[in-house]
Design a protein around this motif. Sequence first.
Motif, PDB file in Angstrom:
ATOM      1  N   TYR B  33       0.845  -1.201   0.000  1.00  0.00           N
ATOM      2  CA  TYR B  33       0.000   0.000   0.000  1.00  0.00           C
ATOM      3  C   TYR B  33       0.876   1.246   0.000  1.00  0.00           C
ATOM      4  CZ  TYR B  33      -3.246  -3.427   2.105  1.00  0.00           C
ATOM      5  OH  TYR B  33      -4.008  -4.541   2.379  1.00  0.00           O
ATOM      6  N   TYR B  35       0.450   5.339   1.090  1.00  0.00           N
ATOM      7  CA  TYR B  35      -0.336   6.368   1.764  1.00  0.00           C
ATOM      8  C   TYR B  35       0.455   7.669   1.725  1.00  0.00           C
ATOM      9  CZ  TYR B  35      -3.600   2.973   3.831  1.00  0.00           C
ATOM     10  OH  TYR B  35      -4.567   2.016   4.023  1.00  0.00           O
ATOM     11  N   ARG B  37       0.732  11.713   3.687  1.00  0.00           N
ATOM     12  CA  ARG B  37       0.264  12.708   4.648  1.00  0.00           C
ATOM     13  C   ARG B  37       0.773  14.069   4.219  1.00  0.00           C
ATOM     14  NH1 ARG B  37       1.140  13.645  11.185  1.00  0.00           N
ATOM     15  NH2 ARG B  37      -0.881  14.624  11.510  1.00  0.00           N
ATOM     16  N   ILE B  43      -3.511  11.161   7.174  1.00  0.00           N
ATOM     17  CA  ILE B  43      -2.823  10.201   6.313  1.00  0.00           C
ATOM     18  C   ILE B  43      -3.879   9.618   5.384  1.00  0.00           C
ATOM     19  CG2 ILE B  43      -1.533   8.041   6.238  1.00  0.00           C
ATOM     20  CD1 ILE B  43      -0.698   8.655   9.178  1.00  0.00           C
ATOM     21  N   LYS B  44      -3.619   9.701   4.073  1.00  0.00           N
ATOM     22  CA  LYS B  44      -4.640   9.261   3.111  1.00  0.00           C
ATOM     23  C   LYS B  44      -4.117   8.149   2.208  1.00  0.00           C
ATOM     24  CE  LYS B  44      -7.877  12.967   3.136  1.00  0.00           C
ATOM     25  NZ  LYS B  44      -8.801  13.803   2.390  1.00  0.00           N
ATOM     26  N   PHE B  45      -4.992   7.234   1.919  1.00  0.00           N
ATOM     27  CA  PHE B  45      -4.720   6.095   1.051  1.00  0.00           C
ATOM     28  C   PHE B  45      -4.482   6.569  -0.367  1.00  0.00           C
ATOM     29  CE2 PHE B  45      -5.295   1.860  -0.643  1.00  0.00           C
ATOM     30  CZ  PHE B  45      -5.989   2.031  -1.831  1.00  0.00           C
ATOM     31  N   PHE B  91       4.108   7.262   2.746  1.00  0.00           N
ATOM     32  CA  PHE B  91       4.326   6.023   3.487  1.00  0.00           C
ATOM     33  C   PHE B  91       3.991   4.826   2.609  1.00  0.00           C
ATOM     34  CE2 PHE B  91       5.127   7.597   7.695  1.00  0.00           C
ATOM     35  CZ  PHE B  91       4.400   8.762   7.816  1.00  0.00           C
ATOM     36  N   PRO B 103      -2.697  -5.803  11.465  1.00  0.00           N
ATOM     37  CA  PRO B 103      -2.346  -4.430  11.088  1.00  0.00           C
ATOM     38  C   PRO B 103      -1.423  -4.422   9.874  1.00  0.00           C
ATOM     39  CG  PRO B 103      -0.969  -5.136  12.897  1.00  0.00           C
ATOM     40  CD  PRO B 103      -1.932  -6.260  12.639  1.00  0.00           C
ATOM     41  N   LEU B 104      -1.317  -3.274   9.244  1.00  0.00           N
ATOM     42  CA  LEU B 104      -0.321  -3.083   8.201  1.00  0.00           C
ATOM     43  C   LEU B 104       1.010  -2.738   8.858  1.00  0.00           C
ATOM     44  CD1 LEU B 104      -2.249  -0.922   5.568  1.00  0.00           C
ATOM     45  CD2 LEU B 104      -2.198  -3.409   5.844  1.00  0.00           C
ATOM     46  N   PHE B 106       4.211  -0.501   8.411  1.00  0.00           N
ATOM     47  CA  PHE B 106       4.582   0.711   7.698  1.00  0.00           C
ATOM     48  C   PHE B 106       6.089   0.919   7.665  1.00  0.00           C
ATOM     49  CE2 PHE B 106       0.777   3.174   6.711  1.00  0.00           C
ATOM     50  CZ  PHE B 106      -0.197   2.476   7.413  1.00  0.00           C
ATOM     51  N   GLY B 107       6.545   1.585   6.597  1.00  0.00           N
ATOM     52  CA  GLY B 107       7.911   2.058   6.532  1.00  0.00           C
ATOM     53  C   GLY B 107       8.039   3.412   7.215  1.00  0.00           C
ATOM     54  N   ASN B 108       9.268   3.937   7.242  1.00  0.00           N
ATOM     55  CA  ASN B 108       9.523   5.227   7.894  1.00  0.00           C
ATOM     56  C   ASN B 108       9.032   6.417   7.082  1.00  0.00           C
ATOM     57  OD1 ASN B 108      10.705   3.887   9.983  1.00  0.00           O
ATOM     58  ND2 ASN B 108      12.795   4.515   9.519  1.00  0.00           N
TER      59      ASN B 108
END
Lengths: 110, 115
Positions: B33, B35, B37, B43-45, B91, B103-104, B106-108
Amino acid sequence: ELKVEQNPLFLSMQEGKNYTIYCNYSTTSDRLYWYRQDPGKSLESLFVLLSNGAVKQEGRLMASLDTKARLSTLHITAAVHDLSATYFCAVVPGSEKLVFGKGTKLTVNP
Amino acid sequence: EAGVTQFPSHSVIEKGQTVTLRCDPISGHDNLYWYRRVMGKEIKFLLHFVKESKQDESGMPNNRFLAERTGGTYSTLKVQPAELEDSGVYFCASSPRGLGNSPLHFGNGTRLTVT
């Protein structure tokens, strides 16, 4: 359009105190996620709440979900400095995408 | 296990230039995914891949954004030409079986600044 509202957006609290962050959402969601983000870091999963009445606890954090009220809470007990971070809630409106709140920036002061 | 890796961590480009962001998911995670911000916003998909296929790209802002995941491993997100409003943190996240009950990861993030 689905809205996810967190409040407060900024929270400054003293060590040792308790406080609650609220997450309201505007449409049905059968799951709710809480994430924590430290500055410049990734979003770290804290809790996944899967059903009405779900309550989960990890250390000084406890999360609950009321799907009828479309409300989740993240309760902080006896805050410590290490809890300073931004906390996000997110819901899933029936598709493979998370819809996030704006985040609550928590600062715990000694 | 190694986490989700994003490169670069920061990018500063001028309006009109092209930038390519890269994401390496956790090994074995078919779902990837993107995302974003934007400053002060949620934060939006952006989009969702399953292996190399785009499952949902409904969050892509416009046709200046192109995401690829050739071979179903790493993914790139290209912005061409970049505009000022594209500034934000991008992200990437991955999971083995989609959102489900997990949960997903996430990367930094990549902080993109368009000047």
